[in-house]
Design an enzyme around this catalytic site. Structure first.
Site, PDB file in Angstrom:
ATOM      1  N   GLN A  79     -18.567  61.770  24.435  1.00  0.00           N
ATOM      2  CA  GLN A  79     -17.968  61.928  23.467  1.00  0.00           C
ATOM      3  C   GLN A  79     -17.941  63.041  22.595  1.00  0.00           C
ATOM      4  O   GLN A  79     -19.279  64.295  22.750  1.00  0.00           O
ATOM      5  CB  GLN A  79     -18.546  60.970  22.466  1.00  0.00           C
ATOM      6  N   ASP A  97     -10.884  60.755  30.313  1.00  0.00           N
ATOM      7  CA  ASP A  97     -10.580  61.297  29.395  1.00  0.00           C
ATOM      8  C   ASP A  97      -9.199  62.281  29.661  1.00  0.00           C
ATOM      9  O   ASP A  97      -9.139  63.161  28.701  1.00  0.00           O
ATOM     10  CB  ASP A  97     -11.711  62.410  28.740  1.00  0.00           C
ATOM     11  N   LYS A 121     -13.970  52.363  20.219  1.00  0.00           N
ATOM     12  CA  LYS A 121     -13.477  51.968  22.448  1.00  0.00           C
ATOM     13  C   LYS A 121     -14.463  51.512  22.277  1.00  0.00           C
ATOM     14  O   LYS A 121     -14.029  50.932  23.469  1.00  0.00           O
ATOM     15  CB  LYS A 121     -14.088  53.846  22.369  1.00  0.00           C
TER      16      LYS A 121
HETATM   17  N1  GUN Z   1     -14.157  63.400  20.545  1.00  0.00           N
HETATM   18  C1  GUN Z   1     -12.474  63.330  20.069  1.00  0.00           C
HETATM   19  N2  GUN Z   1     -11.400  63.213  20.595  1.00  0.00           N
HETATM   20  C2  GUN Z   1     -11.552  62.879  21.833  1.00  0.00           C
HETATM   21  C3  GUN Z   1     -11.607  62.455  23.697  1.00  0.00           C
HETATM   22  O1  GUN Z   1     -10.576  61.980  23.647  1.00  0.00           O
HETATM   23  N3  GUN Z   1     -12.643  61.799  23.526  1.00  0.00           N
HETATM   24  C4  GUN Z   1     -14.190  62.412  23.865  1.00  0.00           C
HETATM   25  N4  GUN Z   1     -15.132  62.130  24.913  1.00  0.00           N
HETATM   26  N5  GUN Z   1     -14.221  62.916  22.902  1.00  0.00           N
HETATM   27  C5  GUN Z   1     -13.514  62.974  22.008  1.00  0.00           C
END
Ligand code: GUN
Length: 281
Positions: free
Chosen positions: A97, A120, A53
């Site tokens: 996350q 998100d 990311k």
């Molecule tokens: N963990 C696995 N996929 C995601 C996601 O799309 N966003 C976040 N914040 N954590 C994750």
């Protein structure tokens, strides 16, 4: 029949290039889209996701702020960090996350994120807005699926869309999005009475189960559009989806590969959300 491959990697690259252009326009107005990334503990997979990311941010020109907390961090530590980021006017998006260590409530943390910075799309307000068709952030994987279908000019309106898997992150929101695009939506799950029969009806089949190669040729009709959200690691360390690609591809008109399908789209849509958040501020 040879299916068209829904190339998420190439499409994601295209979206990121479009965003790069947008970000340079924003820079002329003195706006630098900024994403705060919070990670707690040392789950290796999470660190890989976060690194990807941050790399995407760098490519586009989004500023990323990194907050790495140890697994000893308390729930209060995380909540106060989120509150601080909420009130920081330079921050456009907040990403915590998941998963979080078990002593920290994911629900509480998500509820604390300002919905205006919820890139998100996990906050109940974002989910509620999606359900009633109001503007708001859409969670990145379902958003990426719709974007992929649209960019390949695959019609959704009036089509039978069958989703397998009812998770909050994928199954439920993709159902809402397909409905918003005027699809006829069936949401299947582990208690569905005759899953094969439901799936064989699908013009568009979305597999988001988390079980390697579960969807075989017995689950599809000829000409189906197949979107595979699964990312499963096999014993030989290779990746595979929830769809048995070798068996299903010959019957499909379009299909996403794993890897290189839905996965890269998720990051592209996160970046889209961050840039949009900076634009509307
Ligand atoms: N963990 C696995 N996929 C995601 C996601 O799309 N966003 C976040 N914040 N954590 C994750």
């Amino acid at each position: 029949m040879n299916p068209m491959i829904l190339d998420g990697k190439a499409t994601s690259k295209k979206i990121k290039d479009e965003l790069k252009e947008k970000v340079s326009m924003l820079a002329q107005k003195g706006i630098v889209p900024t994403l705060a990334v919070v990670i707690v503990g040392d789950d290796p997979a999470s660190h890989v996701y976060v690194r990807n990311k941050k790399r995407a941010c760098e490519y586009i020109g989004i500023k990323s702020l990194s907050y790495e907390l140890t697994s000893q961090a308390s729930e209060d530590d995380v909540l106060s960090l989120v509150e601080e980021l909420n009130s920081n006017p330079d921050v456009n998006g907040i990403l915590v996350q998941l998963p979080l260590p078990s002593h920290i409530s994911e629900e509480k943390v998500i509820m604390t994120i300002d919905p205006k910075k919820d890139v998100d799309g996990f906050h109940p307000i974002s989910v509620g807005n999606l359900s009633i068709g109001n503007p708001g952030f859409v969670s990145c994987t379902p958003y990426g699926i719709i974007e992929l279908l649209k960019r390949y000019d695959i019609p959704i309106s009036g089509k039978k869309c069958v989703i397998v898997g009812r998770s909050n992150i994928v199954g439920k929101p993709i159902a809402m999005l397909l409905l918003r695009e005027h699809g006829t939506v069936t949401l299947c799950h582990s208690r569905t009475a005759d899953l094969k029969k439901e799936c064989r009806e699908a013009d568009i089949l979305i597999a988001a189960i988390g079980r390697p190669k579960m969807i075989t040729d017995e689950y599809v009709k000829e000409g189906v559009v197949v979107v595979d959200v699964g990312i499963n690691r096999l014993e030989d360390n290779s990746l595979c989806g929830d769809v048995d690609y070798e068996k299903v591809a010959p019957l499909a008109s379009y299909i996403t590969p794993v890897p290189g399908g839905v996965g890269p789209m998720t990051i592209a849509m996160l970046m889209t959300n961050v840039v949009e958040s900076a634009e509307v501020k």
